[in-house]
Motif scaffolding. Sequence first.
Motif, PDB file in Angstrom:
ATOM      1  N   LEU A  64     -30.127 -51.552 -52.368  1.00 45.50           N
ATOM      2  CA  LEU A  64     -30.130 -50.295 -53.131  1.00 45.50           C
ATOM      3  C   LEU A  64     -29.091 -49.322 -52.587  1.00 45.50           C
ATOM      4  O   LEU A  64     -28.458 -48.585 -53.359  1.00 45.50           O
ATOM      5  CB  LEU A  64     -31.524 -49.671 -53.106  1.00 45.50           C
ATOM      6  CG  LEU A  64     -32.638 -50.475 -53.778  1.00 45.50           C
ATOM      7  CD1 LEU A  64     -33.962 -49.726 -53.678  1.00 45.50           C
ATOM      8  CD2 LEU A  64     -32.309 -50.784 -55.233  1.00 45.50           C
ATOM      9  N   GLU A  65     -28.904 -49.313 -51.270  1.00 45.59           N
ATOM     10  CA  GLU A  65     -27.859 -48.467 -50.680  1.00 45.59           C
ATOM     11  C   GLU A  65     -26.481 -48.886 -51.200  1.00 45.59           C
ATOM     12  O   GLU A  65     -25.623 -48.030 -51.465  1.00 45.59           O
ATOM     13  CB  GLU A  65     -27.909 -48.560 -49.158  1.00 45.59           C
ATOM     14  CG  GLU A  65     -29.122 -47.874 -48.542  1.00 45.59           C
ATOM     15  CD  GLU A  65     -29.275 -48.163 -47.059  1.00 45.59           C
ATOM     16  OE1 GLU A  65     -28.314 -48.685 -46.451  1.00 45.59           O
ATOM     17  OE2 GLU A  65     -30.354 -47.871 -46.495  1.00 45.59           O
ATOM     18  N   MET A  82     -18.411 -48.782 -65.269  1.00 44.83           N
ATOM     19  CA  MET A  82     -19.337 -49.901 -65.167  1.00 44.83           C
ATOM     20  C   MET A  82     -19.308 -50.699 -66.468  1.00 44.83           C
ATOM     21  O   MET A  82     -19.352 -50.129 -67.564  1.00 44.83           O
ATOM     22  CB  MET A  82     -20.768 -49.432 -64.896  1.00 44.83           C
ATOM     23  CG  MET A  82     -21.772 -50.569 -64.876  1.00 44.83           C
ATOM     24  SD  MET A  82     -23.483 -50.014 -64.651  1.00 44.83           S
ATOM     25  CE  MET A  82     -23.619 -50.176 -62.878  1.00 44.83           C
ATOM     26  N   VAL A  83     -19.232 -52.026 -66.346  1.00 46.43           N
ATOM     27  CA  VAL A  83     -19.312 -52.902 -67.509  1.00 46.43           C
ATOM     28  C   VAL A  83     -20.398 -53.939 -67.268  1.00 46.43           C
ATOM     29  O   VAL A  83     -20.623 -54.386 -66.142  1.00 46.43           O
ATOM     30  CB  VAL A  83     -17.966 -53.594 -67.807  1.00 46.43           C
ATOM     31  CG1 VAL A  83     -16.909 -52.579 -68.230  1.00 46.43           C
ATOM     32  CG2 VAL A  83     -17.467 -54.417 -66.619  1.00 46.43           C
ATOM     33  N   LYS A  84     -21.062 -54.322 -68.345  1.00 43.04           N
ATOM     34  CA  LYS A  84     -22.122 -55.333 -68.280  1.00 43.04           C
ATOM     35  C   LYS A  84     -21.893 -56.449 -69.295  1.00 43.04           C
ATOM     36  O   LYS A  84     -22.441 -57.539 -69.133  1.00 43.04           O
ATOM     37  CB  LYS A  84     -23.483 -54.689 -68.534  1.00 43.04           C
ATOM     38  CG  LYS A  84     -23.856 -53.570 -67.573  1.00 43.04           C
ATOM     39  CD  LYS A  84     -25.204 -52.976 -67.966  1.00 43.04           C
ATOM     40  CE  LYS A  84     -25.552 -51.772 -67.106  1.00 43.04           C
ATOM     41  NZ  LYS A  84     -26.852 -51.163 -67.507  1.00 43.04           N
ATOM     42  N   THR A  85     -21.124 -56.169 -70.341  1.00 41.92           N
ATOM     43  CA  THR A  85     -20.976 -57.102 -71.458  1.00 41.92           C
ATOM     44  C   THR A  85     -19.527 -57.158 -71.931  1.00 41.92           C
ATOM     45  O   THR A  85     -18.701 -56.313 -71.562  1.00 41.92           O
ATOM     46  CB  THR A  85     -21.840 -56.646 -72.643  1.00 41.92           C
ATOM     47  OG1 THR A  85     -21.323 -55.386 -73.132  1.00 41.92           O
ATOM     48  CG2 THR A  85     -23.301 -56.471 -72.243  1.00 41.92           C
ATOM     49  N   LEU A 122     -30.301 -52.211 -62.880  1.00 44.33           N
ATOM     50  CA  LEU A 122     -29.253 -51.413 -62.236  1.00 44.33           C
ATOM     51  C   LEU A 122     -27.855 -51.934 -62.538  1.00 44.33           C
ATOM     52  O   LEU A 122     -26.869 -51.348 -62.102  1.00 44.33           O
ATOM     53  CB  LEU A 122     -29.492 -51.382 -60.722  1.00 44.33           C
ATOM     54  CG  LEU A 122     -30.745 -50.620 -60.282  1.00 44.33           C
ATOM     55  CD1 LEU A 122     -30.969 -50.780 -58.783  1.00 44.33           C
ATOM     56  CD2 LEU A 122     -30.647 -49.135 -60.649  1.00 44.33           C
ATOM     57  N   GLY A 123     -27.773 -53.048 -63.287  1.00 40.01           N
ATOM     58  CA  GLY A 123     -26.470 -53.495 -63.758  1.00 40.01           C
ATOM     59  C   GLY A 123     -25.995 -54.849 -63.273  1.00 40.01           C
ATOM     60  O   GLY A 123     -24.905 -55.282 -63.649  1.00 40.01           O
ATOM     61  N   VAL A 124     -26.757 -55.527 -62.440  1.00 40.49           N
ATOM     62  CA  VAL A 124     -26.327 -56.837 -61.935  1.00 40.49           C
ATOM     63  C   VAL A 124     -26.215 -57.831 -63.086  1.00 40.49           C
ATOM     64  O   VAL A 124     -27.142 -57.990 -63.883  1.00 40.49           O
ATOM     65  CB  VAL A 124     -27.311 -57.352 -60.860  1.00 40.49           C
ATOM     66  CG1 VAL A 124     -27.123 -58.848 -60.613  1.00 40.49           C
ATOM     67  CG2 VAL A 124     -27.131 -56.569 -59.565  1.00 40.49           C
TER      68      VAL A 124
END
Length: 306
Positions: A64-65, A82-85, A122-124
């Motif tokens: 988390l850190e 941030m991108v996820k897709t 969280l985006g992983v």
Amino acid sequence: MTRIFDTHCDVLMKLWWNPRLSFNNSNALHINYKQLKETGAKVQLFAIYIPEAVKACDRFDVALEMVELFHSHILSNPHMKMVKTKRDIDGLKANEIGAMLTIEGCDMIGDQMARLKTLFRLGVRSVGLTWNYSNAVADGILEERGAGLSSFGKQVVQANNEAKVWTDVSHLSIKGFWDVIEHARYPIASHSNVYDLCPNPRNLNRDQIEALLQRDSVIGITFVPEFLSKNQPSITDVIRHVEYICMLGGERNIGFGSDFDGIDQTTSGLSSYKGYEALIKELLKYYSKEVVDGFLFGNFYRALPV
């Protein structure tokens, strides 16, 4: 225009060790924003890797850190998004670079599925099941036992499938690799090379490579010196590993996962992200621009589950 999609770096680990480093321009990092911008980066994956020295009871907290460092050091730059897709990547402006979170080793989740699902939220978008040794999910490649997926490990792979994230076989035991081929919908190797060319246990043997090709997966050739050659490696050795997979019919199944900032020694000509410029120049001597664009960006982009 050159676009680069690099599937593995350990910048977050270095920032965790020393949060005073500047991601924007620190020369203590193999990858920083200045180099990404100047070299043609479009998507960079940032691994959450928990050093072995961290006590088991503290590993999820450290994960988390690192997510916080991802936001405070990487995404604080207005040109890092941030991108996820694929849709997120397609939406990047010309001056923006996509940043994606991954896991390198499920040690941080222990045997708690809720922790994995929290990291998804969280985006992983890619889950490497092990580092080199064992955890509750599976054995890593250096674990003498060599066991495959545990019952919990199979649940983790199923969770990856349902969340439409990659299951990453880099670092995994051979038995674990074959279990992933059986159970995972979206397998990749984020940073692994060819065992036949360099017999390091972290590399993939021909049967493993052919299995990934049959699944239309992508293999990220890595710049780790000891995974390229027993001698002093250079960009020529990177080309050797690329060509081996091409000879097996894997032209559309090759990408790059540098492992920058996760290594102490670097390959000649690839001492930092700027080394991609020399690598691209060399690749274009042997392959068409269309094929090279696939290696650099298109193949991993195509393999994204969503």
